[in-house]
Structure formats: C-alpha cells, structure tokens
Scaffold this motif. Structure first.
Motif, PDB file in Angstrom:
ATOM      1  N   ARG A 100       0.831  -1.206   0.000  1.00  0.00           N
ATOM      2  CA  ARG A 100       0.000   0.000   0.000  1.00  0.00           C
ATOM      3  C   ARG A 100       0.871   1.264   0.000  1.00  0.00           C
ATOM      4  O   ARG A 100       0.558   2.257  -0.658  1.00  0.00           O
ATOM      5  N   ALA A 101       1.977   1.216   0.744  1.00  0.00           N
ATOM      6  CA  ALA A 101       2.861   2.378   0.819  1.00  0.00           C
ATOM      7  C   ALA A 101       3.470   2.699  -0.538  1.00  0.00           C
ATOM      8  O   ALA A 101       3.506   3.870  -0.953  1.00  0.00           O
ATOM      9  N   LEU A 102       3.940   1.682  -1.257  1.00  0.00           N
ATOM     10  CA  LEU A 102       4.605   1.973  -2.532  1.00  0.00           C
ATOM     11  C   LEU A 102       3.606   2.454  -3.584  1.00  0.00           C
ATOM     12  O   LEU A 102       3.932   3.311  -4.414  1.00  0.00           O
ATOM     13  N   VAL A 103       2.377   1.926  -3.550  1.00  0.00           N
ATOM     14  CA  VAL A 103       1.364   2.392  -4.508  1.00  0.00           C
ATOM     15  C   VAL A 103       0.951   3.821  -4.156  1.00  0.00           C
ATOM     16  O   VAL A 103       0.836   4.687  -5.040  1.00  0.00           O
ATOM     17  N   ARG A 104       0.720   4.109  -2.862  1.00  0.00           N
ATOM     18  CA  ARG A 104       0.340   5.456  -2.464  1.00  0.00           C
ATOM     19  C   ARG A 104       1.443   6.453  -2.780  1.00  0.00           C
ATOM     20  O   ARG A 104       1.178   7.603  -3.177  1.00  0.00           O
ATOM     21  N   SER A 105       2.699   6.021  -2.635  1.00  0.00           N
ATOM     22  CA  SER A 105       3.822   6.891  -2.952  1.00  0.00           C
ATOM     23  C   SER A 105       3.802   7.289  -4.421  1.00  0.00           C
ATOM     24  O   SER A 105       4.052   8.467  -4.762  1.00  0.00           O
ATOM     25  N   LEU A 106       3.508   6.348  -5.294  1.00  0.00           N
ATOM     26  CA  LEU A 106       3.431   6.664  -6.723  1.00  0.00           C
ATOM     27  C   LEU A 106       2.268   7.611  -7.006  1.00  0.00           C
ATOM     28  O   LEU A 106       2.363   8.485  -7.886  1.00  0.00           O
ATOM     29  N   GLU A 107       1.174   7.463  -6.278  1.00  0.00           N
ATOM     30  CA  GLU A 107       0.041   8.377  -6.455  1.00  0.00           C
ATOM     31  C   GLU A 107       0.405   9.774  -5.962  1.00  0.00           C
ATOM     32  O   GLU A 107       0.048  10.782  -6.586  1.00  0.00           O
ATOM     33  N   GLU A 108       1.115   9.849  -4.821  1.00  0.00           N
ATOM     34  CA  GLU A 108       1.502  11.145  -4.278  1.00  0.00           C
ATOM     35  C   GLU A 108       2.480  11.871  -5.195  1.00  0.00           C
ATOM     36  O   GLU A 108       2.497  13.108  -5.233  1.00  0.00           O
ATOM     37  N   ARG A 109       3.268  11.119  -5.932  1.00  0.00           N
ATOM     38  CA  ARG A 109       4.218  11.724  -6.877  1.00  0.00           C
ATOM     39  C   ARG A 109       3.551  12.081  -8.200  1.00  0.00           C
ATOM     40  O   ARG A 109       4.183  12.682  -9.073  1.00  0.00           O
ATOM     41  N   GLY A 110       2.313  11.706  -8.358  1.00  0.00           N
ATOM     42  CA  GLY A 110       1.610  12.007  -9.596  1.00  0.00           C
ATOM     43  C   GLY A 110       1.904  11.025 -10.712  1.00  0.00           C
ATOM     44  O   GLY A 110       1.520  11.258 -11.870  1.00  0.00           O
ATOM     45  N   LEU A 111       2.552   9.905 -10.381  1.00  0.00           N
ATOM     46  CA  LEU A 111       2.868   8.918 -11.409  1.00  0.00           C
ATOM     47  C   LEU A 111       1.703   7.957 -11.636  1.00  0.00           C
ATOM     48  O   LEU A 111       1.620   7.317 -12.700  1.00  0.00           O
ATOM     49  N   LEU A 112       0.847   7.816 -10.671  1.00  0.00           N
ATOM     50  CA  LEU A 112      -0.373   7.035 -10.809  1.00  0.00           C
ATOM     51  C   LEU A 112      -1.552   7.903 -10.414  1.00  0.00           C
ATOM     52  O   LEU A 112      -1.457   8.684  -9.461  1.00  0.00           O
ATOM     53  N   SER A 113      -2.647   7.766 -11.159  1.00  0.00           N
ATOM     54  CA  SER A 113      -3.865   8.465 -10.778  1.00  0.00           C
ATOM     55  C   SER A 113      -4.520   7.729  -9.615  1.00  0.00           C
ATOM     56  O   SER A 113      -4.627   6.499  -9.643  1.00  0.00           O
ATOM     57  N   PRO A 114      -4.943   8.450  -8.576  1.00  0.00           N
ATOM     58  CA  PRO A 114      -5.603   7.779  -7.446  1.00  0.00           C
ATOM     59  C   PRO A 114      -6.832   7.015  -7.915  1.00  0.00           C
ATOM     60  O   PRO A 114      -7.637   7.523  -8.709  1.00  0.00           O
ATOM     61  N   HIS A 115      -6.938   5.801  -7.450  1.00  0.00           N
ATOM     62  CA  HIS A 115      -8.094   4.963  -7.811  1.00  0.00           C
ATOM     63  C   HIS A 115      -8.375   4.023  -6.645  1.00  0.00           C
ATOM     64  O   HIS A 115      -7.672   3.036  -6.460  1.00  0.00           O
ATOM     65  N   PRO A 116      -9.393   4.308  -5.846  1.00  0.00           N
ATOM     66  CA  PRO A 116      -9.649   3.506  -4.635  1.00  0.00           C
ATOM     67  C   PRO A 116      -9.867   2.027  -4.911  1.00  0.00           C
ATOM     68  O   PRO A 116      -9.513   1.187  -4.086  1.00  0.00           O
ATOM     69  N   GLY A 117     -10.447   1.672  -6.051  1.00  0.00           N
ATOM     70  CA  GLY A 117     -10.755   0.272  -6.316  1.00  0.00           C
ATOM     71  C   GLY A 117      -9.671  -0.483  -7.056  1.00  0.00           C
ATOM     72  O   GLY A 117      -9.886  -1.631  -7.469  1.00  0.00           O
ATOM     73  N   ARG A 118      -8.497   0.105  -7.203  1.00  0.00           N
ATOM     74  CA  ARG A 118      -7.425  -0.551  -7.951  1.00  0.00           C
ATOM     75  C   ARG A 118      -6.931  -1.790  -7.206  1.00  0.00           C
ATOM     76  O   ARG A 118      -6.706  -1.766  -6.010  1.00  0.00           O
ATOM     77  N   THR A 119      -6.755  -2.878  -7.943  1.00  0.00           N
ATOM     78  CA  THR A 119      -6.238  -4.107  -7.341  1.00  0.00           C
ATOM     79  C   THR A 119      -4.711  -4.104  -7.371  1.00  0.00           C
ATOM     80  O   THR A 119      -4.085  -3.273  -8.033  1.00  0.00           O
TER      81      THR A 119
END
Length: 229
Positions: A143-162
């Motif tokens: 969860r930390a590494l995915v959230r980190s990518l979202e915080e950097r703007g590299l991934l769009s936030p998506h609550p339902g992402r698997t």
C-alpha cells in the motif's frame, strides 16, 4: 490299574476291603494348571493391547499384499510398481491443485475505505514487522509503494485498484521493475486472499522495491495511465 475314559481305575481286589476303586479325575489337574498359568509372573513379557493390534494390522497388510501379488502379473514386483505409480499420481495431483489454487487467487484491492499517506502505511508496516506479523507488514508495504506513486503524480488515485492493476500501472511509468512488481502483487494477493503466510524475506523484498521505486525516475510520463489500467 486300567484306563477308562478320563480316569484311572484301580481294581477292587487291590484294596482287599471291598471298597470302590480309587480314581483320579483330570478336571482338578486342569484347574490347578490354569491357576498356575494365571500367575502374573508368566505374563510379564506378553505384548500389550496396542502391540497386538499393531501386529494384527501388519498381518492384515501382509495378507492383502500376498493376495494382490497372487492376482497381479509379475507378483510382488507388479504390486510394487502399481503402488509407486499411485504414489506418483497422488503427488502430481497435489502439485497440480497447488498451481491451480495459486493461479486462481483473486487480486485484492490495495486500499480500504480509510485512505492514509504513504508514510503512514510505512509506519504501520514497520509496526507489524516488529511484531513479526509478516502478512500485515507485506500488505502495508504494498500500500505504501502504490500510495507513494500516487503522491508523486505517477499514478492516478483509484480507490478500487487491485494489486495486479497497480503493478501493471507502475510498470508503465517506471519500467525495469516488472518482475519485482509482479512478485509484490502476488505476495499481497496471497497473504490477503490466498491463505498464505509471508515471512521476513518477503517483507524485506517489498521494502527494497519500495525504496527503489522512490528513487526511480519515470522514463516516459506520457505512458502513465490517467485512470484505472
């Protein structure tokens, strides 16, 4: 003295007094022998009930094997080959079930209904690791590494992402970590839905990936998805 059935009879003349002939019945002798043999001294080394049952079981196995050998071409060798073939079949079946179970493990959603920052997820992962709760530590690190990518703007936030979707999306923006991302998603899925238990090595592997992704620079940000991959 003459033998009659089960007694010795002494002729009356031998007594000289006209008394009935003397006889010795064998029943008292049998009783005396039984009493003597019932003495515990004679049974100190007799097998106990469990030993007798075990011996009877192996006698039954031996009889079964002998019967099978008599009805099988090749005798005992033929039976042995059949047994080995059945064992190999059972092993292959179990391995196949294990692969199928791993392949059919659904991909779990990375985040729950309570959003937290990457730093908060990392802190929770470290707390789990201190308690040797490796499943919780692995899940929180993912969860930390995915959230980190979202915080950097590299991934769009998506609550339902698997986890699988997050790994595929991260691979688009940070190529070169494909295998590690797939392993991380698999570890997350298996500890969340697959009923498997992680260990210290798995946790350290994910923390190393998290650190590597934090240092990595996107090769081509135009490849980053704007929504759910």
């Amino acid at each position: 003295m003459t033998w009659r059935g089960d007694v010795w009879a002494v002729p009356a003349a031998a007594h000289g007094d006209g008394e009935p002939p003397a006889s010795w019945d064998r029943d008292p002798a049998r009783g005396a022998a039984r009493r003597e043999l019932s003495d515990p001294r004679y049974h100190e080394h007799d097998p106990n009930l469990l030993q007798r049952a075990w011996a009877a079981f192996w006698d039954w196995i031996q009889d079964l094997f002998d019967a099978a050998a008599g009805a099988t071409p090749g005798g005992g060798d033929g039976v042995a080959m059949i047994v080995l073939a059945l064992i190999a079949l059972v092993i292959a079946f179990r391995l196949r079930l294990g692969r199928t179970a791993r392949a059919s493990t659904p991909s779990a959603e990375v985040f729950d209904a309570h959003p937290r920052t990457a730093a908060e997820h990392r802190a929770q992962a470290e707390a789990y690791a201190l308690d040797h709760d490796w499943n919780g530590a692995v899940q929180e690190t993912m969860r930390a590494l995915v959230r980190s990518l979202e915080e950097r703007g590299l991934l769009s936030p998506h609550p339902g992402r698997t986890a699988d979707e997050a790994a595929a999306a991260a691979d688009l923006v940070l190529p070169g970590h494909s295998d590690a991302l797939r392993d991380a998603a698999r570890a997350f899925d298996e500890t969340t839905y697959g009923g498997r238990t992680a260990d210290h090595t798995t946790y350290r592997r994910l923390t190393a990936l998290d650190a590597a992704l934090r240092r990595a620079k996107p090769a081509d940000t135009t490849r980053a998805p704007t929504g759910r991959p």
